[in-house]
Scaffold this active site. Structure first.
Site: not given
Ligand code: C5P
Length: 237
Positions: A32, A59, A61, A64, A121, A213
């Site tokens: 990603k 990624d 996002k 528009d 989130t 991570r």
């Protein structure tokens, strides 16, 4: 068939991406690439990663007006990436335009998967109700955006593993749930709130897991990746 875990390549530069990937040798990964790395290194890095045989979830996002998103998606598909996302808040016309742009840009190759972001989130229910003037619960809003994405012809949403079942019930069992917030048992949760183990994510209906991570910060990233992959496949060690 179990999908490969998607590794969140959250590094600031091409040189750090290269040094992280070096330990994996020839292994083909699903990576990603987010805004930080893409805005630093651009399409050139994506081409390099694709030449190495990796699959890419870009990624970015997008959000528009439909025509702008359509044109951007044509260029994105031409990079040969495998998955990309938009904000469902951009609306059904924007989502359909995104899909059309991907179809045209792929030029006969398979269209990249198109996934929607529902509520970030980081958005609390209180902030959503006050700032966006949405008078639903956060969960209802997530489901509403998932339904809109499904009706607009998208392939799935980014969501927590804990939301997958309700989302697939509200849309369709094959609507993809791409789930971050994955932590193997005993690992640091960091800033993630609602985490799930790879095994639990599978049980709850996740289609893809996104893991950062626990792999990128591990002392032995390759071992951590394979262990997570085994847990995700149900081949616990
Ligand atoms: O390091 P960690 O496993 O928490 O990384 C998860 C990745 O998924 C990060 O790139 C993060 O930005 C992304 N993500 C997330 N939660 C979302 C959407 C994306 O953690 N709701």
């Amino acid at each position: 068939m179990t999908t490969q875990p998607i590794i969140a390549l959250d590094v600031p530069s091409r040189s750090e991406a290269r040094s992280f990937l070096k330990s994996f040798g020839d292994e083909e990964l699903y990576l990603k690439v987010g805004m930080e790395l893409f805005y630093a290194e651009g399409p050139e890095l994506i081409r390099e990663l694709k030449e190495m045989g990796h699959r890419i979830f870009l990624d970015l996002k997008l959000h528009d007006i439909p025509n702008t998103v359509y044109r951007a998606m044509r260029n994105i598909a031409a990079l040969g990436i495998d998955m990309v996302n938009v904000h469902a808040a951009g609306g059904s016309e924007m989502m359909r335009a995104a899909k059309k742009g991907l179809e045209e840009g792929a030029e006969g190759a398979s269209r990249p998967l198109l996934i929607a972001v529902t509520q970030l989130t980081s958005t609390t229910e209180d902030a959503m109700q006050r700032e966006q003037r949405i008078s639903l619960t956060l969960e209802e809003s997530v489901l509403q955006y998932a339904k809109l994405a499904h009706e607009s012809g998208l392939d799935g949403v980014v969501c927590s593993a804990w939301e997958a079942e309700a989302i697939q019930k509200a849309t369709s069992p094959d609507f993809l749930c791409v789930t971050p917030g994955i932590r193997p048992d005993g690992s640091e949760t960091g800033d993630q709130k609602r985490v799930a183990t790879p095994e639990r994510a599978r049980e709850m209906g996740a289609s893809y897991i996104v893991v950062g991570r626990p792999i990128t910060q591990a002392a032995a990233s390759v071992t951590a990746y394979h262990s997570i992959f085994d847990q995700w496949k149900g081949e616990q060690q």
